[in-house]
Design a protein around this motif. Structure first.
Motif, mmCIF file in Angstrom:
data_model
loop_
_atom_site.group_PDB
_atom_site.id
_atom_site.type_symbol
_atom_site.label_atom_id
_atom_site.label_comp_id
_atom_site.label_asym_id
_atom_site.label_seq_id
_atom_site.Cartn_x
_atom_site.Cartn_y
_atom_site.Cartn_z
ATOM 1 N N ALA B 80 30.948 56.373 102.578
ATOM 2 C CA ALA B 80 31.138 56.061 101.163
ATOM 3 C C ALA B 80 29.776 55.830 100.509
ATOM 4 C CB ALA B 80 32.018 54.821 101.012
ATOM 5 N N ARG B 81 28.886 55.149 101.251
ATOM 6 C CA ARG B 81 27.578 54.861 100.691
ATOM 7 C C ARG B 81 26.762 56.139 100.503
ATOM 8 N NH1 ARG B 81 23.778 50.923 103.817
ATOM 9 N NH2 ARG B 81 25.644 50.789 105.090
ATOM 10 N N ARG B 86 37.073 59.532 98.655
ATOM 11 C CA ARG B 86 38.267 60.232 99.128
ATOM 12 C C ARG B 86 39.544 59.593 98.597
ATOM 13 N NH1 ARG B 86 40.353 59.985 105.054
ATOM 14 N NH2 ARG B 86 42.123 60.762 103.902
ATOM 15 N N ILE B 104 37.410 48.154 90.356
ATOM 16 C CA ILE B 104 36.219 47.311 90.480
ATOM 17 C C ILE B 104 35.777 47.194 91.940
ATOM 18 C CG2 ILE B 104 35.376 44.946 90.203
ATOM 19 C CD1 ILE B 104 36.881 44.811 87.584
ATOM 20 N N ILE B 105 36.755 47.147 92.850
ATOM 21 C CA ILE B 105 36.395 47.080 94.271
ATOM 22 C C ILE B 105 35.464 48.228 94.634
ATOM 23 C CG2 ILE B 105 37.304 47.391 96.606
ATOM 24 C CD1 ILE B 105 39.747 45.790 95.660
ATOM 25 N N SER B 106 35.788 49.405 94.118
ATOM 26 C CA SER B 106 34.950 50.568 94.391
ATOM 27 C C SER B 106 33.594 50.484 93.697
ATOM 28 C CB SER B 106 35.653 51.816 93.897
ATOM 29 O OG SER B 106 36.177 52.510 94.960
ATOM 30 N N LEU B 107 33.605 49.905 92.496
ATOM 31 C CA LEU B 107 32.351 49.814 91.748
ATOM 32 C C LEU B 107 31.326 48.944 92.476
ATOM 33 C CD1 LEU B 107 33.520 49.400 88.058
ATOM 34 C CD2 LEU B 107 32.120 51.235 88.980
ATOM 35 N N GLY B 108 31.823 48.114 93.391
ATOM 36 C CA GLY B 108 30.924 47.171 94.046
ATOM 37 C C GLY B 108 30.074 47.773 95.135
ATOM 38 N N LEU B 109 30.202 49.070 95.336
ATOM 39 C CA LEU B 109 29.513 49.732 96.454
ATOM 40 C C LEU B 109 28.127 49.181 96.746
ATOM 41 C CD1 LEU B 109 29.667 52.041 98.512
ATOM 42 C CD2 LEU B 109 28.571 53.484 96.820
ATOM 43 N N ARG B 163 39.318 55.411 91.935
ATOM 44 C CA ARG B 163 38.588 54.586 92.899
ATOM 45 C C ARG B 163 37.474 55.390 93.557
ATOM 46 N NH1 ARG B 163 42.851 51.459 96.703
ATOM 47 N NH2 ARG B 163 42.840 53.530 97.611
ATOM 48 N N LEU B 167 32.735 55.329 93.047
ATOM 49 C CA LEU B 167 31.658 55.327 94.036
ATOM 50 C C LEU B 167 30.508 56.225 93.592
ATOM 51 C CD1 LEU B 167 33.835 55.783 97.246
ATOM 52 C CD2 LEU B 167 32.795 53.671 96.487
#
Lengths: 237, 261, 296, 288
Positions: B80-81, B86, B104-109, B163, B167
């Protein structure tokens, strides 16, 4: 009418998977319900065998009797048997034991030896692998075992869920051939639920097309197979 | 065929589960800005391929190169990083959280990488606004404060795309984003995907609705029983007899041959 | 306030502190732990040892205790990365029994007699006990609640909650399961360590049996009762389950039975806790706040 | 040498009793996925009922029979009214309720029968066996005979009868089992009946073996048997039984010979953690 389904609704929590589907099957027919992944086919079969509760107003009649609120095992006793998606044989039972589960509670009524002989005629591999644990079987062999497990009880109607899934094309062909034979030579009523549209249409008498939980088309299999929309939707040609 | 513009290079990828060869020596490239379709019947190994590319499974053998760097064996969060987003065939929303929180969970990458950054507050006007922008892209703004668990399937599929977009991916893996959708929703989804490609995201999608795949994809790879059956433009594929056989069985192809004459 | 009420309150507050720690591990990060009392005990023992053997004052010892407990939590949290939910529950039970056994059988920890003579906490030359000690405990509880609140607001907490809900989905969003599960373990066990230190200085005498498995169960059941993963659940649970035995004190004979029965009934009919989703209290509060209008 | 053999036999007896307790737990876990801690409560209740009936009637057979019947009913009630409605919640919910139930049952025994230890002094009516210089007391013989019979009967039921086939099928895939005509609820009832009846026997045997019955007698077995089903591989009944027998012997020998400064009751958990590090699925568990 052997099986009659009226206004079937199925919801999972607040998501509705099947919207007011009605269909029927006559004795001796082979009927397909075709549709893409996620169209609600498996939900319909699970509702038929009583694993998924159906919504209000929905009703299911079998041989003229209302079985809507009957629990699963009693429907099985009445002669509704399923070949589940991905076979779902009991992995830590032997092949033979798996077959025996098919006649649970019926052992007195069925001539086991004769049934087994008949089944081994169709599926010789099951005799060879009698004592093997069924999780050691290949995908195709498991499907055969699942069909045999359902057939051993002499069901009145056989429900077949996505049997082509994960099978080699050659096997798919063979399995459909067997299903066709069972219907024509032995008069077993069969309901097939499939995404492999053409393979199942070729052996069916009638078919329903399911899209996003609704029946969008129905008719004779030989007519549907010619239908341009079906060919487009399922083949892209 | 090795291409300089390839963003993802898969070579000889295999995955065995016990005796089952779910994927067997599959190779293909994905070019920058391309939509590549991974087609095949159920159980052909498409999702297994996805799970290897996104790091959920470790390949039995073979290699995956993302931007020319070996990535096989890395874990999902590392992928993901690196910029791979996906979706899942069976949707996996964080059901008890709201749609906005899911994004937002994804935005926190970036914030998950160091302790200092991960101790900052997440619900700030800026992140909220960013999340709303993404929701706008996938047209879910109206549902931002609903619990994800109660959304219908079509919205959930778009939420998953949202989501993945959060990323800021270079490569998007879409696992059957169309299945279970009604006609009008399908064309909405097509538009969404095309708009993403315009922004420079490469897309690898799994689909078995041939019609959609043929219309959308620049190139197509067909898998059957874990092996690559064919690769080419949608036109090539549609006329490939092997493909037709795999989908229809021999009888079907015979039927196809007679009726098209 | 009578000293009896104050003593009971101190215990309730200490329980709440320990429960907040567990809430981070189970409620937020979704890792079932049934061995939390082990960390409570490690905290208490290290506080007791630091003050009796090393003569350290509470204010220096307490952060050190949290460090020690958190460090041990980090090591013992490793199994949680390896085993599935049910296994994890049983493994943590095992950890609890083994830690208790170590306290009991290693002479250094005083054996069955435990450790006595733990001094009271002194603040500017004053010995804290009774009301003033309750004040200290409340202060610590406040800090723990603040950390819990911060945990729900920071990215790390969000990551843990995502992991607790769906590990595969969360990790494909860039969240490292190892890092954040262990983080939750460290924070949660450090809180238990703080609770243990407060307990040691309140009791001034500790024994292995104070940190047995039943204590773990009690802590877990109070957060289940209050509402798993909610900010106020552990406090509510601690107050109710802490007060129940005292309320039932007149029925001395029956109080443990009543306690068990009431716990059972509450969990049977309110499985998501008093403050959890779909709970009666939630529904009533919602009605009043939104004026019966549920649509947002 | 003789001492060693005698110790081992004592250990085997303890192990058999552990196995009898663990059996029910493994069966219940196999079919419902619930960690049935309250099983040890049933065992305690069984021991008390057995003791009570024996004290009143003087008949051991009556004591065992009444204990079995009462415990079976108790087991089914727990399953119907506590576990079944809670199955859809996360696993810690049925677990906590099971623990609460266990506490309640212990307290109940304490209230009804008093907190003191009751001595259950009788010898089992079995012959004393002698090989060379090894003497096996009647009680020990009885424990071996009774538990061996139970294992055999259970083995016969599960492998040779249609009921056993249904039990195994249901624990492997409940939905599909019901779709071939197996009434899953009835199978679950039967499993609780079997498990609870065996727990009652185990309780009575423990009472006779240690010559005491007391309210907290279930506490140690409750959690030890959890460790045992993990060591055996969650859901594997044979695995749990073998693990129980081994543990019984290991504990007894450890106390007898080694001077390891560890309590006997922690051994099960140390073994469990060692096994988990080596084979996360348990000794006899099947993969993931």
């Amino acid at each position: 009418m052997l099986l009659q389904v009226n206004d079937l609704n199925i919801s999972y929590k607040e998501v509705r998977a099947v919207h007011g589907v009605s269909f029927s099957i006559e004795e001796g027919e082979l009927v397909s319900i075709i549709g893409a992944n996620g169209a609600g086919k498996t939900s319909i079969l699970n509702a038929l065998i009583g694993l998924v509760p159906c919504g209000r107003q929905s009703s299911i009649f079998f041989s003229g009797k209302d079985i809507t609120s009957l629990p699963s095992h009693e429907r099985a006793r009445k002669g509704i048997r399923i070949v589940p998606e991905r076979a779902r044989v009991f992995p830590r039972l032997t092949v033979y034991e798996n077959l025996l589960t098919g006649i649970y509670g019926l052992r007195a009524k069925v001539d086991l030896k004769e049934r087994l002989e008949w089944l081994y005629g169709f599926f010789p591999v099951l005799e060879e692998r009698r004592e093997q644990y069924s999780h050691t079987l290949s995908g195709g062999e498991q499907q055969q075992l699942a069909i045999a497990r359902a057939l051993i009880s002499e069901p009145k109607v056989l429900l077949v869920d996505e049997i082509s899934m994960g099978l080699m094309p050659l096997l798919v062909e063979k399995v459909f051939e067997i299903l066709g034979d069972l219907n024509r030579k032995f008069g077993i009523t069969i309901l097939i639920v499939e995404q492999n549209a053409l393979a199942s249409l070729r052996i069916s008498n009638r078919a329903y097309v399911l899209e996003a939980g609704r029946i969008v088309m129905k008719g004779n299999a030989s007519m549907l197979i010619q239908d341009k929309r079906i060919r487009e939707a399922y083949l892209g040609i | 065929m090795r291409n300089d513009r390839a963003i993802l290079q898969i070579s000889d990828l295999s995955k065995h589960f016990g005796g089952l060869k779910a994927v067997e020596r599959v190779s293909f490239d994905l070019l920058e800005g391309e939509i590549l379709g991974l087609l095949g019947p159920n159980g052909a190994g498409k999702t297994t391929c996805f799970n290897m590319i996104s790091g959920i499974y470790k390949p039995t053998s073979g290699s995956i190169l993302f931007h020319k760097k070996r990535t096989d064996g890395l874990s999902p969060h590392q992928m993901a990083r690196m910029g791979i987003g996906r979706t899942f065939q069976i949707v996996r929303p964080f059901a008890t959280m709201t749609v906005l929180e899911n994004i937002i969970i994804s935005l926190g990458l970036q914030n998950y990488q160091t302790i200092g950054r991960s101790s900052k507050k997440w619900f700030t006007p800026t992140t909220r606004q960013k999340a709303m922008e993404i929701l706008e892209q996938v047209s879910l703004c109206g549902l931002a404060f609903k619990k994800a668990g109660i959304l219908p399937l079509g919205d959930l599929r778009r939420l998953e795309i949202g989501r993945a977009l959060a990323l800021k991916p270079e490569l998007l893996l879409l696992d059957e984003s169309f299945s279970g959708l009604r006609h009008e929703k399908i064309s909405e989804m097509e538009k969404l995907i095309l708009s993403l490609v315009k922004k420079g995201i490469s897309v690898l999608l799994i689909e078995h609705n041939m019609k959609v795949a043929m219309k959308l994809c620049h190139r197509v790879v067909v898998l059957d029983h874990g092996r690559k059956l064919a690769e080419g433009t949608p036109e090539d594929i549609a006329s490939d007899t092997r493909v037709i056989e795999a989908y229809l069985g021999k009888g079907g192809s015979a039927y196809y041959a007679t009726s098209s004459e | 306030m009578s000293s009896y009420v104050i003593t009971v309150s101190i215990f309730i507050v200490i329980q709440a502190i320990v429960a907040y720690g567990l809430n981070i591990i189970v409620g937020y990060a979704g890792q079932i732990s049934l061995g939390h009392a082990a960390f409570f005990g490690i905290g208490a023992y290290s506080a007791a040892l630091l003050s009796t053997r090393a003569g350290m004052v509470f204010w220096v010892a307490a952060p050190l205790v949290m460090l020690i407990t958190g460090g041990i939590g980090l090591i013992l949290g490793l199994p949680s990365l390896r085993v599935r939910a049910d296994f994890l529950a049983i493994t943590t039970i095992g950890i609890n029994f083994i830690v208790e056994a170590l306290f009991l059988y290693v002479p250094f920890f005083g054996g069955a007699l435990g450790i006595g003579g733990i001094p009271r906490v002194r603040f500017m030359g004053l010995r804290l006990f009774g009301t003033s000690y309750l004040g200290l405990c409340l202060l610590c509880l406040g800090a723990v609640i603040l950390v819990s609140w911060w945990f729900t607001k920071c990215w790390a907490g969000l990551a843990c909650m995502a992991l607790g809900e769906d590990e595969t989905a969360a990790s494909s969003m860039g969240i490292s399961p190892v890092r954040f599960k262990l983080l939750a373990f460290v924070i949660g066990t450090a809180m238990a360590g703080l609770g243990g230190a407060l307990y040691a200085h309140q009791m001034r005498f500790i024994a292995p049996s104070d940190f047995g498995f039943p204590v773990s169960v009690m802590i877990l059941s109070l957060i289940v009762l209050g509402g798993m993963g909610t900010l106020w659940g552990p406090l509510i649970g601690a107050i109710i389950l802490g007060a129940l035995p005292e309320i039932f004190r007149p029925f001395t004979e029956y109080r443990m039975l009543l306690y068990g029965v009431i716990l059972l009934i509450m969990i049977r009919f309110q499985p998501s806790g008093l403050l959890g989703e779909d709970s009666i209290i939630r529904k009533i509060l919602k009605k009043y706040w939104t004026g019966g209008n549920d649509e947002k | 040498m003789y001492l060693f053999i005698e110790q081992s036999l004592n250990g085997l007896a303890v192990g058999s009793i552990y196995a009898l307790i663990t059996l029910g737990l493994a069966l219940v876990y196999g079919i419902l996925g619930v960690l049935h801690v309250a099983h040890a409560g049933i065992y305690t209740v069984g021991a008390y009922i057995g003791y009570g009936v024996y004290a009143c009637t003087g008949s051991l057979v009556m004591a065992i029979l009444v204990g079995m019947v009462a415990c079976s009913c108790l087991g089914v009630l727990i399953e119907r009214f506590i576990y079944f409605p809670l199955l859809k919640f996360p696993p810690y919910v049925p677990l906590i309720s099971s623990i609460a139930l266990f506490m309640g049952m212990e307290e109940f025994c304490r209230l009804v029968a008093g907190p003191s230890v009751r001595t259950f002094s009788l010898e089992l009516p079995f012959p004393e066996l002698k090989f060379l210089d090894i003497v096996i007391s009647p009680t020990l013989t009885g424990i071996f005979a009774i538990s061996a019979t139970i294992f055999l009967v259970l083995w016969f039921i599960t492998t040779k009868t249609e009921l056993g086939l249904a039990m195994r099928a249901t624990s492997q895939d409940m939905d599909i089992a019901s779709s071939v005509g197996i009434d899953g609820h009835r199978i679950i009832d039967i499993i609780f009946i079997l498990g609870s009846a065996i727990a009652a026997v185990a309780g009575i045997l423990v009472g006779i073996y240690y010559n005491e019955v007391y309210p907290a007698m279930g506490t140690v077995p409750a959690y030890k048997s959890l460790a045992l089903i993990v060591v055996g591989g969650l859901g594997s009944v044979q695995g749990a039984v073998i693990a129980a027998l081994l543990l019984g012997i290991a504990e007894t020998l450890l106390i007898g010979y080694a001077n390891i400064p560890l309590p006997r009751d922690a051994l099960a958990f140390i073994a469990m953690i060692a096994v988990l590090l080596w084979r996360p699925q348990g000794l006899f568990g099947k993969g993931a």
